[in-house]
Design a protein around this motif. Structure first.
Motif, PDB file in Angstrom:
ATOM      1  N   THR A 330       0.850  -1.186   0.000  1.00  0.00           N
ATOM      2  CA  THR A 330       0.000   0.000   0.000  1.00  0.00           C
ATOM      3  C   THR A 330       0.887   1.237   0.000  1.00  0.00           C
ATOM      4  OG1 THR A 330      -0.101   0.482   2.358  1.00  0.00           O
ATOM      5  CG2 THR A 330      -1.514  -1.266   1.564  1.00  0.00           C
ATOM      6  N   THR A 331       0.258   2.379  -0.089  1.00  0.00           N
ATOM      7  CA  THR A 331       0.975   3.651   0.091  1.00  0.00           C
ATOM      8  C   THR A 331       0.335   4.417   1.240  1.00  0.00           C
ATOM      9  OG1 THR A 331      -0.451   4.692  -1.566  1.00  0.00           O
ATOM     10  CG2 THR A 331       1.640   3.781  -2.330  1.00  0.00           C
ATOM     11  N   SER A 332      -0.103   3.695   2.273  1.00  0.00           N
ATOM     12  CA  SER A 332      -0.848   4.298   3.381  1.00  0.00           C
ATOM     13  C   SER A 332       0.098   4.807   4.461  1.00  0.00           C
ATOM     14  CB  SER A 332      -1.806   3.269   3.985  1.00  0.00           C
ATOM     15  OG  SER A 332      -2.661   2.772   2.996  1.00  0.00           O
ATOM     16  N   HIS A 333       0.101   6.102   4.676  1.00  0.00           N
ATOM     17  CA  HIS A 333       0.940   6.703   5.697  1.00  0.00           C
ATOM     18  C   HIS A 333       0.355   6.431   7.082  1.00  0.00           C
ATOM     19  CE1 HIS A 333       3.107   9.357   2.772  1.00  0.00           C
ATOM     20  NE2 HIS A 333       2.026   9.051   2.066  1.00  0.00           N
ATOM     21  N   PHE A 334       1.232   6.322   8.060  1.00  0.00           N
ATOM     22  CA  PHE A 334       0.764   6.246   9.439  1.00  0.00           C
ATOM     23  C   PHE A 334       1.911   6.664  10.348  1.00  0.00           C
ATOM     24  CE2 PHE A 334       3.351   2.594   9.598  1.00  0.00           C
ATOM     25  CZ  PHE A 334       3.505   2.207  10.922  1.00  0.00           C
ATOM     26  N   LYS A 335       1.587   6.983  11.608  1.00  0.00           N
ATOM     27  CA  LYS A 335       2.572   7.407  12.585  1.00  0.00           C
ATOM     28  C   LYS A 335       2.491   6.498  13.800  1.00  0.00           C
ATOM     29  CE  LYS A 335       2.219  12.299  11.302  1.00  0.00           C
ATOM     30  NZ  LYS A 335       1.875  13.665  11.812  1.00  0.00           N
ATOM     31  N   PRO A 336       3.585   5.786  14.130  1.00  0.00           N
ATOM     32  CA  PRO A 336       3.557   4.943  15.336  1.00  0.00           C
ATOM     33  C   PRO A 336       3.180   5.721  16.589  1.00  0.00           C
ATOM     34  CG  PRO A 336       5.456   4.394  13.991  1.00  0.00           C
ATOM     35  CD  PRO A 336       4.826   5.609  13.361  1.00  0.00           C
ATOM     36  N   ALA A 337       3.512   7.024  16.625  1.00  0.00           N
ATOM     37  CA  ALA A 337       3.174   7.840  17.795  1.00  0.00           C
ATOM     38  C   ALA A 337       1.665   7.929  18.006  1.00  0.00           C
ATOM     39  CB  ALA A 337       3.771   9.241  17.654  1.00  0.00           C
ATOM     40  N   ASP A 338       0.879   7.639  16.969  1.00  0.00           N
ATOM     41  CA  ASP A 338      -0.578   7.655  17.108  1.00  0.00           C
ATOM     42  C   ASP A 338      -1.066   6.620  18.116  1.00  0.00           C
ATOM     43  OD1 ASP A 338      -0.796   9.642  15.264  1.00  0.00           O
ATOM     44  OD2 ASP A 338      -1.616   8.399  13.657  1.00  0.00           O
ATOM     45  N   PHE A 339      -0.204   5.648  18.432  1.00  0.00           N
ATOM     46  CA  PHE A 339      -0.630   4.560  19.303  1.00  0.00           C
ATOM     47  C   PHE A 339      -0.106   4.713  20.725  1.00  0.00           C
ATOM     48  CE2 PHE A 339      -0.631   3.201  14.941  1.00  0.00           C
ATOM     49  CZ  PHE A 339      -1.915   2.697  14.813  1.00  0.00           C
ATOM     50  N   ASN A 340       0.467   5.870  21.045  1.00  0.00           N
ATOM     51  CA  ASN A 340       0.808   6.164  22.425  1.00  0.00           C
ATOM     52  C   ASN A 340      -0.478   6.341  23.227  1.00  0.00           C
ATOM     53  OD1 ASN A 340       3.492   6.069  21.767  1.00  0.00           O
ATOM     54  ND2 ASN A 340       3.704   8.288  21.499  1.00  0.00           N
ATOM     55  N   ALA A 341      -0.357   6.557  24.530  1.00  0.00           N
ATOM     56  CA  ALA A 341      -1.529   6.679  25.395  1.00  0.00           C
ATOM     57  C   ALA A 341      -2.503   7.721  24.847  1.00  0.00           C
ATOM     58  CB  ALA A 341      -1.090   7.061  26.808  1.00  0.00           C
ATOM     59  N   ASP A 342      -3.756   7.282  24.678  1.00  0.00           N
ATOM     60  CA  ASP A 342      -4.831   8.144  24.187  1.00  0.00           C
ATOM     61  C   ASP A 342      -4.587   8.656  22.770  1.00  0.00           C
ATOM     62  OD1 ASP A 342      -6.339   7.990  26.587  1.00  0.00           O
ATOM     63  OD2 ASP A 342      -4.989   9.444  27.499  1.00  0.00           O
ATOM     64  N   GLY A 343      -3.695   8.006  22.020  1.00  0.00           N
ATOM     65  CA  GLY A 343      -3.424   8.436  20.652  1.00  0.00           C
ATOM     66  C   GLY A 343      -4.579   8.122  19.724  1.00  0.00           C
ATOM     67  N   PRO A 344      -4.682   8.836  18.613  1.00  0.00           N
ATOM     68  CA  PRO A 344      -5.814   8.649  17.695  1.00  0.00           C
ATOM     69  C   PRO A 344      -5.812   7.309  16.973  1.00  0.00           C
ATOM     70  CG  PRO A 344      -4.177  10.138  16.739  1.00  0.00           C
ATOM     71  CD  PRO A 344      -3.756   9.902  18.157  1.00  0.00           C
ATOM     72  N   GLY A 345      -4.654   6.624  16.957  1.00  0.00           N
ATOM     73  CA  GLY A 345      -4.593   5.359  16.233  1.00  0.00           C
ATOM     74  C   GLY A 345      -5.500   4.289  16.800  1.00  0.00           C
ATOM     75  N   TRP A 346      -5.694   4.296  18.132  1.00  0.00           N
ATOM     76  CA  TRP A 346      -6.542   3.281  18.754  1.00  0.00           C
ATOM     77  C   TRP A 346      -7.947   3.282  18.150  1.00  0.00           C
ATOM     78  CZ3 TRP A 346      -4.384  -0.220  21.827  1.00  0.00           C
ATOM     79  CH2 TRP A 346      -3.208   0.103  22.510  1.00  0.00           C
ATOM     80  N   ALA A 347      -8.497   4.466  17.893  1.00  0.00           N
ATOM     81  CA  ALA A 347      -9.871   4.568  17.409  1.00  0.00           C
ATOM     82  C   ALA A 347     -10.009   4.094  15.966  1.00  0.00           C
ATOM     83  CB  ALA A 347     -10.355   6.013  17.540  1.00  0.00           C
ATOM     84  N   ARG A 348      -8.892   3.892  15.276  1.00  0.00           N
ATOM     85  CA  ARG A 348      -8.953   3.449  13.880  1.00  0.00           C
ATOM     86  C   ARG A 348      -8.733   1.938  13.745  1.00  0.00           C
ATOM     87  NH1 ARG A 348      -5.944   8.362  13.166  1.00  0.00           N
ATOM     88  NH2 ARG A 348      -4.040   7.213  12.684  1.00  0.00           N
ATOM     89  N   ILE A 349      -8.698   1.226  14.884  1.00  0.00           N
ATOM     90  CA  ILE A 349      -8.586  -0.242  14.863  1.00  0.00           C
ATOM     91  C   ILE A 349      -9.972  -0.822  15.065  1.00  0.00           C
ATOM     92  CG2 ILE A 349      -7.617  -2.261  16.016  1.00  0.00           C
ATOM     93  CD1 ILE A 349      -5.247  -0.515  16.843  1.00  0.00           C
ATOM     94  N   THR A 350     -10.333  -1.759  14.217  1.00  0.00           N
ATOM     95  CA  THR A 350     -11.657  -2.384  14.281  1.00  0.00           C
ATOM     96  C   THR A 350     -11.506  -3.893  14.389  1.00  0.00           C
ATOM     97  OG1 THR A 350     -12.574  -0.621  12.916  1.00  0.00           O
ATOM     98  CG2 THR A 350     -13.872  -2.643  13.125  1.00  0.00           C
ATOM     99  N   LEU A 351     -12.252  -4.481  15.313  1.00  0.00           N
ATOM    100  CA  LEU A 351     -12.302  -5.936  15.439  1.00  0.00           C
ATOM    101  C   LEU A 351     -13.620  -6.422  14.861  1.00  0.00           C
ATOM    102  CD1 LEU A 351     -11.115  -6.409  19.154  1.00  0.00           C
ATOM    103  CD2 LEU A 351      -9.716  -6.084  17.100  1.00  0.00           C
ATOM    104  N   LYS A 352     -13.559  -7.372  13.931  1.00  0.00           N
ATOM    105  CA  LYS A 352     -14.760  -8.000  13.422  1.00  0.00           C
ATOM    106  C   LYS A 352     -15.009  -9.263  14.213  1.00  0.00           C
ATOM    107  CE  LYS A 352     -14.820  -5.949   8.845  1.00  0.00           C
ATOM    108  NZ  LYS A 352     -15.025  -6.170   7.402  1.00  0.00           N
ATOM    109  N   ILE A 353     -16.216  -9.380  14.788  1.00  0.00           N
ATOM    110  CA  ILE A 353     -16.500 -10.431  15.737  1.00  0.00           C
ATOM    111  C   ILE A 353     -17.682 -11.262  15.233  1.00  0.00           C
ATOM    112  CG2 ILE A 353     -17.131 -10.933  18.135  1.00  0.00           C
ATOM    113  CD1 ILE A 353     -15.861  -8.239  18.867  1.00  0.00           C
ATOM    114  N   ALA A 354     -17.529 -12.571  15.304  1.00  0.00           N
ATOM    115  CA  ALA A 354     -18.616 -13.455  14.869  1.00  0.00           C
ATOM    116  C   ALA A 354     -19.799 -13.304  15.826  1.00  0.00           C
ATOM    117  CB  ALA A 354     -18.133 -14.900  14.860  1.00  0.00           C
ATOM    118  N   GLN A 355     -20.989 -13.285  15.281  1.00  0.00           N
ATOM    119  CA  GLN A 355     -22.200 -13.137  16.104  1.00  0.00           C
ATOM    120  C   GLN A 355     -22.798 -14.508  16.410  1.00  0.00           C
ATOM    121  OE1 GLN A 355     -23.055 -10.141  17.287  1.00  0.00           O
ATOM    122  NE2 GLN A 355     -21.186  -9.406  16.259  1.00  0.00           N
TER     123      GLN A 355
END
Length: 355
Positions: A330-355
């Protein structure tokens, strides 16, 4: 074969592994460096995937805990049960004999095989035993051991007489009779012999595979046993109910290169079917007024824990081009610092869960 424990928690050593809006809670520091039954209940290391199948093996049976003290100090405790064969502990009489034969234990704990951002690489020696519990010297670590995957190598030093050679293929270890099925043990006075990990042996009439190595120092001179395992380091009171959440994001280097690793906990039912990360939108280089939204990137299961603990790692490979970070393909930029405490990266992670 792979595999301390933390109050913090987690791992052990070898012979010669939805969404989240906020990070995990910090680990409370221990008030005492001594170990109790509660420590081994609430803060016990979880084995990696290699230890889940013990139906046909002979292995060392022990629990490991690492307490978080003040000033980045940690203390390791290890409770030794003895040997486990085909998933069940050997008899109390046999394991009592084996524990009584232990004169010391060496633990080597590290996460450097993954080339973690904050390396942990310590070797700890103990001959301080209180009942079944061995206590090791304190060590310093400035990183976060919550949900860390570490490799533990443990060497159990045995006094003379605990290993007795009966003939050229059979010996006793802690009261158990072990016969090498695939060859002979060749012993001479003052010589030594190594039984490698993965040897086929018969233990008290049950045919199994050894999960550790044995070094015989010579006739009547004892020896040592050691194994090599991976463990997840768990915080005290780690929940095991079904409630999948992201607990940690790291950027280790694996055999396949550098990866972004998402650690998910709270999934003993293994209901998480896939894990996705959606990179942040970035300005189009050809039209800065337009934002480009990269497609979500799927992460693939890499290292699960013992199922009842409910932890699993999900990886996606990373590369660097012209100083920027990219996901493979891909050519998708990201910043590891986004995943520090309360970083915005956490909100962009999605878990798909079987129902």
């Amino acid at each position: 074969m792979k595999r301390i424990i933390y109050t913090l928690v987690a791992a052990a050593v070898g012979f010669t592994a939805c969404r989240k809006e906020q990070p995990a809670s910090p680990i409370a520091m221990a008030e005492s460096a001594s170990f109790t039954d509660a420590d081994f209940t609430a803060a016990k290391a979880s084995p990696g995937s290699n230890k889940k199948n013990t139906d046909n093996s002979l292995e060392w049976d022990y629990d490991l805990v690492i307490k978080k003290l003040k000033n980045d100090r940690y203390k390791v405790g290890m409770r030794v049960h003895g040997l486990r064969s085909m998933g069940s502990r050997l008899g109390d009489d046999q394991n009592d004999l084996l524990r009584a034969a232990i004169t010391g234990i060496v633990l080597a704990i590290n996460n450097t095989k993954e080339k973690a951002e904050v390396p942990l690489d310590v070797v700890l020696n103990s001959d301080d035993v209180n009942g079944k519990v061995f206590s090791f010297p304190e060590f310093t670590y400035k990183g976060d051991l919550d949900y860390e995957l570490v490799n533990v190598k443990s060497t159990f030093k045995l006094k003379g007489g605990s290993i007795t050679v009966k003939d050229n293929s059979t010996f006793t270890l802690g009261g158990s009779t072990i016969t090498v099925s695939g060859g002979n043990l060749q012993f001479k006075e003052n010589s030594s012999f190594v039984l490698p990990t993965g040897s086929t042996v018969t233990v008290n009439s049950a045919k199994v595979e050894t999960n550790f190595a044995i070094l015989f120092e010579g006739i009547g001179k004892g020896g040592s046993c050691g194994n090599d395992d991976d463990f997840f380091l768990l915080p005290s009171g780690h929940p095991t109910e079904q409630d999948p959440v992201v607990k940690k994001v790291t950027f280790p280097k694996t055999d396949d290169g550098k990866v972004m690793r998402i650690t998910v906990a709270g999934d003993p039912a293994e209901a998480v079917t896939s894990v996705w990360y959606t990179p942040a939108a970035y300005p189009d280089p050809n039209n800065p007024d337009v934002l480009v939204q990269p497609a979500p990137i799927q992460f693939h299961k890499s290292e699960p824990s013992d199922k009842k603990i409910g932890i699993c790692c999900y990886d996606a490979c990373l590369t660097k081009e012209n100083g920027s970070n990219y996901f493979c393909g891909t050519t998708s930029h990201f910043k590891p610092a986004d995943f520090n405490a309360d970083g915005p990266g956490w909100a962009r992670i999605t878990l798909k869960i079987a129902q």
